[in-house]
Design a protein around this motif. Structure first.
Motif, PDB file in Angstrom:
ATOM      1  N   GLN A 140       0.823  -1.203   0.000  1.00 18.33           N
ATOM      2  CA  GLN A 140       0.000   0.000   0.000  1.00 18.33           C
ATOM      3  C   GLN A 140       0.859   1.256   0.000  1.00 18.33           C
ATOM      4  O   GLN A 140       0.544   2.248  -0.679  1.00 18.33           O
ATOM      5  CB  GLN A 140      -0.928  -0.012   1.218  1.00 18.33           C
ATOM      6  N   ASN A 141       1.971   1.199   0.762  1.00 16.05           N
ATOM      7  CA  ASN A 141       2.873   2.351   0.808  1.00 16.05           C
ATOM      8  C   ASN A 141       3.510   2.612  -0.555  1.00 16.05           C
ATOM      9  O   ASN A 141       3.668   3.771  -0.965  1.00 16.05           O
ATOM     10  CB  ASN A 141       3.967   2.121   1.851  1.00 16.05           C
ATOM     11  N   ILE A 142       3.892   1.525  -1.242  1.00 13.79           N
ATOM     12  CA  ILE A 142       4.464   1.690  -2.591  1.00 13.79           C
ATOM     13  C   ILE A 142       3.439   2.310  -3.525  1.00 13.79           C
ATOM     14  O   ILE A 142       3.748   3.239  -4.292  1.00 13.79           O
ATOM     15  CB  ILE A 142       4.945   0.323  -3.127  1.00 13.79           C
ATOM     16  N   GLU A 143       2.196   1.794  -3.473  1.00 25.19           N
ATOM     17  CA  GLU A 143       1.135   2.341  -4.314  1.00 25.19           C
ATOM     18  C   GLU A 143       0.857   3.797  -3.966  1.00 25.19           C
ATOM     19  O   GLU A 143       0.644   4.635  -4.862  1.00 25.19           O
ATOM     20  CB  GLU A 143      -0.134   1.511  -4.148  1.00 25.19           C
TER      21      GLU A 143
ATOM     22  N   ALA B 224       1.257   9.422  -5.178  1.00 27.16           N
ATOM     23  CA  ALA B 224       1.660  10.766  -4.774  1.00 27.16           C
ATOM     24  C   ALA B 224       2.527  11.407  -5.846  1.00 27.16           C
ATOM     25  O   ALA B 224       2.407  12.618  -6.118  1.00 27.16           O
ATOM     26  CB  ALA B 224       2.417  10.704  -3.442  1.00 27.16           C
ATOM     27  N   ARG B 225       3.402  10.588  -6.445  1.00 31.89           N
ATOM     28  CA  ARG B 225       4.228  11.129  -7.535  1.00 31.89           C
ATOM     29  C   ARG B 225       3.361  11.539  -8.712  1.00 31.89           C
ATOM     30  O   ARG B 225       3.575  12.607  -9.314  1.00 31.89           O
ATOM     31  CB  ARG B 225       5.250  10.088  -7.971  1.00 31.89           C
TER      32      ARG B 225
END
Length: 242
Positions: free
Chosen positions: A200-203, A208-209
């Motif tokens: 989830q953090n990677i997604e 965000a990018r």
């Protein structure tokens, strides 16, 4: 190899010593006790168990086996009546006469106690191997029978205690196994949650990018549209002045 020989030899010596020590238990021997300021011939035997355990079993065993009721008489220990007496007790296996039966229990160690037994057929007519050999031998048989019964009782209690310890160990093993499985499942669940959170953090980072890029583009577009709007307002104002 020499170390193995020494180890085996040491084990054999330990077994021999244990057997020798065990042989001294439950073996009735002739001895003496000091009673009424005189040495009296007595029979003594050591058994496994505390003094209280031996005293209680001696009292109950005599009552159940010979219908002899012992009573405490005289305080030798702190708060305990150590001298046990049965006055004018019928002991047909010893004598046709009524006997005064005396006994005490002491503790040579924490796990071993010693029973002393002596008897009299009247005032100052105590049994002895010299003056009353048959009666003294019969009293020895009673004492030896008690020692045999005490040994069986001790073994049964030791077996019962070992069985209880085994059951307690099995219950503890089951409890620990359940806790282990629960912790393992909890750890597996937590690891799965961690992996899910990492994903989830990677997604979220990628999103965000993307949003940052979109935000820049949006800002540029906003500035462009503001500029167009202002240009049109300026043209409208110029037309109104004509």
């Amino acid at each position: 190899m020499k170390h193995l020989y020494f180890l085996v030899f040491g084990c054999l010596l330990g077994c021999i010593a244990a057997t020798s020590a065990s042989a001294q238990l439950y073996d009735v021997r002739t001895n003496s006790v000091n009673y009424e300021r005189k040495e009296r011939d007595a029979l003594k035997v050591q058994v496994e168990g505390t003094a209280q355990w031996t005293r209680d079993f001696w009292v109950s065993w005599l009552k159940d086996t010979y219908s002899i009721k012992l009573k405490g008489e005289g305080v030798f220990g702190v708060g305990k009546k150590d001298l046990l007496v049965a006055k004018q007790a019928p002991v047909s296996s010893v004598s046709g006469k009524l006997l005064d039966l005396y006994s005490t229990v002491t503790s040579p160690s924490d796990t071993v106690s010693e029973l002393s037994v002596w008897a009299a057929m009247g005032p100052d007519a105590f049994l002895s191997p010299d003056r009353t050999p048959s009666e003294f031998a019969a009293l020895r048989n009673i004492t030896q029978n008690f020692a045999t019964a005490a040994r069986l009782k001790a073994f049964r209690e030791q077996i019962a205690a070992a069985e209880k310890q085994l059951k307690d160990a099995e219950k503890e093993k089951e409890k620990l196994e359940k806790e282990r499985v629960s912790l393992q499942n909890n750890t597996t669940s937590n690891l799965a949650k961690i992996e899910s959170l990492k994903k989830q953090n990677i997604e979220n980072t990628l999103k965000a990018r993307e949003d940052s890029v979109k935000l820049i583009t949006n800002a540029q577009l906003l500035d462009l549209r503001k500029a167009r709007l202002q240009s049109r307002r300026d043209r409208l104002s110029a037309l109104d002045r004509k």
